[in-house]
Design an enzyme around this catalytic site. Sequence first.
Site, PDB file in Angstrom:
ATOM      1  CB  THR A   1      -0.850  -0.034   1.287  1.00 34.05           C
ATOM      2  OG1 THR A   1      -1.744  -1.123   1.220  1.00 34.05           O
ATOM      3  CG2 THR A   1      -1.623   1.249   1.515  1.00 34.05           C
TER       4      THR A   1
ATOM      5  NE  ARG B   1      -9.264  -6.925   2.299  1.00 34.75           N
ATOM      6  CZ  ARG B   1      -8.207  -6.142   2.465  1.00 34.75           C
ATOM      7  NH1 ARG B   1      -7.918  -5.233   1.569  1.00 34.75           N
ATOM      8  NH2 ARG B   1      -7.430  -6.276   3.518  1.00 34.75           N
ATOM      9  CB  VAL B   2     -13.727  -2.400   1.702  1.00 36.60           C
ATOM     10  CG1 VAL B   2     -13.155  -1.053   2.119  1.00 36.60           C
ATOM     11  CG2 VAL B   2     -14.591  -2.243   0.447  1.00 36.60           C
ATOM     12  N   GLY B   3     -10.487  -2.961   2.547  1.00 34.82           N
ATOM     13  CA  GLY B   3      -9.532  -3.042   3.647  1.00 34.82           C
ATOM     14  C   GLY B   3      -9.557  -1.804   4.525  1.00 34.82           C
TER      15      GLY B   3
ATOM     16  CB  THR C   1       1.365   0.231   4.772  1.00 32.90           C
ATOM     17  OG1 THR C   1       1.760  -0.976   4.114  1.00 32.90           O
ATOM     18  CG2 THR C   1       2.547   0.727   5.577  1.00 32.90           C
ATOM     19  N   GLY C   2      -0.169  -2.456   5.701  1.00 33.13           N
ATOM     20  CA  GLY C   2      -0.055  -3.785   6.300  1.00 33.13           C
ATOM     21  C   GLY C   2      -1.343  -4.565   6.134  1.00 33.13           C
TER      22      GLY C   2
ATOM     23  N   GLY D   1      -4.827  -5.395   6.276  1.00 29.51           N
ATOM     24  CA  GLY D   1      -5.949  -4.500   6.478  1.00 29.51           C
ATOM     25  C   GLY D   1      -6.928  -4.918   7.549  1.00 29.51           C
TER      26      GLY D   1
HETATM   27  N1  GLY Z   1      -3.511  -2.282   4.013  1.00 29.09           N
HETATM   28  C1  GLY Z   1      -4.065  -2.562   2.775  1.00 29.09           C
HETATM   29  C2  GLY Z   1      -5.116  -3.569   2.801  1.00 29.09           C
HETATM   30  O1  GLY Z   1      -5.036  -4.534   3.550  1.00 29.09           O
HETATM   31  O2  GLY Z   1      -6.079  -3.443   2.084  1.00 29.09           O
END
Ligand code: GLY
Length: 303
Positions: free
Chosen positions: A164, A192-194, A215-216, A218
């Site tokens: 990300t 899917r939404v993170g 970041t990482g 989600g």
């Molecule tokens: N951090 C990005 C995601 O998992 O969507």
Amino acid sequence: MAAIIVHGGAGAVDDERRAACVAGCEAAARAGWARLEAGGSALDAVELAVRALEDDPEFNAGYGAVLNRDGVVEVDACVMVGERPAPRIGAVGAVPWLRHPVTLARRILEDGEHVLLVAEGALAFAREQGIVAESAATMVSPRARARFERHEGETARRMRTGDTVGACAIGADGRVAAATSTGGIPWKRPGRVGDTPLAGAGTWAEAGVGAASATGHGESIIRALMARVAIDRLRGGDAPDDAARAAVAELVRVGGDGGIILVGSDGRIGHHTSTSRMPWASVVDGARASGAEPRSGSDEPRS
Ligand code: GLY
């Protein structure tokens, strides 16, 4: 004081990709800084920096974003500006084939009617704004295609991968802004939404306090409310690096891995990650720095 910091995602960036990822972050930070230097706002700077990262195939955002299990690129993004009494926010989730979701998020912020639009509804708003979706021909990088084809291994690595991208900035007027953009996790379910577009999870900006981009993994970042944890720590008096460490510790506590960048309303920056690397670059009052290892590692001061 004006400042910008960007990241290219927390994860196991291998030695072959490290230089290209750091160079991509440096170019993005320079682009954002040029806008700040020319009198642009923090919001202008983070949008410009993230657009540069979305164009760079090294990163999991825009061109080069990972594919979902139907072979489609679906992107998430968020922009926030710290204002009183409440931040201004624009965000998009699960939007197919969009190269610059950060710009669509900004249009939502400026329109002001809603905070978050997803999927077909977001695309309809994009069309109203003159923003057109692309296709596999222009959005799928060779690296993203290869990741899709070896999805089993990617799925096993997902708790530890990111790529990300994000940026945090403070302008000469003292306003702070953050932007984050991603293709999400490899082999995700369609829809899917993170964490990235969820205010307080992947992105947060608060007037007089600071801005953060995470970041990482989600799902874990959402459970940890990671960006908000970092800004709460800043508000409580932590230095930005300490606030970043506290937010990463909270992410690890809930079972995830990842990193975060911060800018405080005093212009100081911070970053940390639980992963072996997170490419980043910053410009603080004209002084450039970059690196890829956690803060205690080998930063590379450039001036
Ligand atoms: N951090 C990005 C995601 O998992 O969507």
